[in-house]
Enzyme design. Structure first.
Site, mmCIF file in Angstrom:
data_model
loop_
_atom_site.group_PDB
_atom_site.id
_atom_site.type_symbol
_atom_site.label_atom_id
_atom_site.label_comp_id
_atom_site.label_asym_id
_atom_site.label_seq_id
_atom_site.Cartn_x
_atom_site.Cartn_y
_atom_site.Cartn_z
ATOM 1 N N SER A 140 19.634 -17.394 -27.730
ATOM 2 C CA SER A 140 18.107 -18.213 -27.728
ATOM 3 C C SER A 140 17.390 -18.009 -26.902
ATOM 4 C CB SER A 140 18.832 -19.739 -28.216
ATOM 5 O OG SER A 140 17.943 -20.652 -27.735
ATOM 6 N N TYR A 153 23.807 -26.531 -25.668
ATOM 7 C CA TYR A 153 23.280 -26.089 -26.135
ATOM 8 C C TYR A 153 22.570 -24.763 -25.782
ATOM 9 C CZ TYR A 153 20.946 -23.326 -29.705
ATOM 10 O OH TYR A 153 20.560 -22.127 -30.201
#
Length: 263
Positions: A140, A153
């Site tokens: 990401s 995350y």
């Protein structure tokens, strides 16, 4: 006729994983599809068989469960027909780390880090032994911008990026291709699971999964180690990575820097 190369895709029942499955089938790959929902996997497999004529095997597994993870890992190590792994399965958690449910944080680390590492290492070992193969790890952009989202995350995706970069160096010259894909916000169900309303995101930030995967595959075809689908100028990443590498000679020395010693 020689058998078609097999691509194993995790998190394949919807979103990015399902798009990868469809695109890879159309590129001539047979498929092994991994996700928790057997019903959704079978429905996708039936559709892809009908549309592409490829062999598609659903492999239901919850990669947060050790026995399921080891079963998929064993398949990657032992099945010589597997030529590609798309390490895509992941979950997100929004909001601050302070006060977050520790069980949810642990589950996220279990899937985003431990499962990704074990499957990536298993695939890399098999590919290296055969002298060919492709490993795609879906990370990401938050690996590069941890201040903008939940730190657990973002940290898990920073792990995936570092893991991929290290594997690429380790496998150089082996015939194995390695790629880290760093999507920005993408229209998938991961947001709902994280407790984020997609309508709250600016439309100019939100990419469709089909466009994201097509860009990622174009980056793979171009030989990119790191693909950031929304980044207009690849030179921006190259400059950032060059700056990181330039730190190398001074990251570990036998004395502290003079600025810490009052000099």
């Amino acid at each position: 006729m020689s058998p078609s190369p097999i691509a194993l895709v995790t998190g394949a029942s919807a979103g990015i994983g399902a798009v990868y499955a469809e695109r890879l089938a159309r590129r001539g790959h047979d498929l092994i599809l991994v996700a928790r929902s057997a019903a959704r996997l079978e429905a996708l497999a039936a559709r892809l068989r009908d549309q592409t004529g490829r062999r598609v095997e659903p492999l239901p597994a919850d990669l947060r469960r050790r026995e399921d993870l080891l079963r998929v890992e064993h398949r990657l190590r032992e099945d010589r027909g597997i030529a590609m792994l798309v390490n895509n399965a992941g979950i997100a958690l929004a909001g601050p780390v302070v006060g977050a449910d520790p069980e949810r944080l642990e589950a996220m680390v279990q899937l985003n880090i431990l499962a990704a590492m074990r499957l990536g290492a298993a695939a890399a070992a098999g590919f290296k032994a055969r002298g060919a193969g492709t490993l795609v790890n879906v990370a990401s952009v938050l690996a590069l911008a941890p201040e903008r989202f939940n730190g657990g995350y973002a940290g898990s995706k920073a792990f995936v990026l570092a893991f991929t970069q290290s594997l690429a160096a380790e496998l150089q010259g082996s015939g194995v291709r390695v790629q880290a894909v760093l999507p920005g916000a993408t229209r998938t169900a991961i947001w709902e699971g994280a407790g984020v309303d997609l309508a709250s995101l600016p439309p100019e930030m939100l990419m469709e999964p089909e466009e994201m995967v097509d860009a990622a595959l174009a980056g793979l075809d171009a030989g990119e180690l790191v693909t950031i689908p929304s980044l207009p100028d690849a030179a921006d990443w190259e400059r950032m990575d060059a700056a990181r590498l330039a730190l190398g000679p001074n990251l570990s020395r036998n004395r502290a820097a003079a600025r810490y010693l009052g000099r």
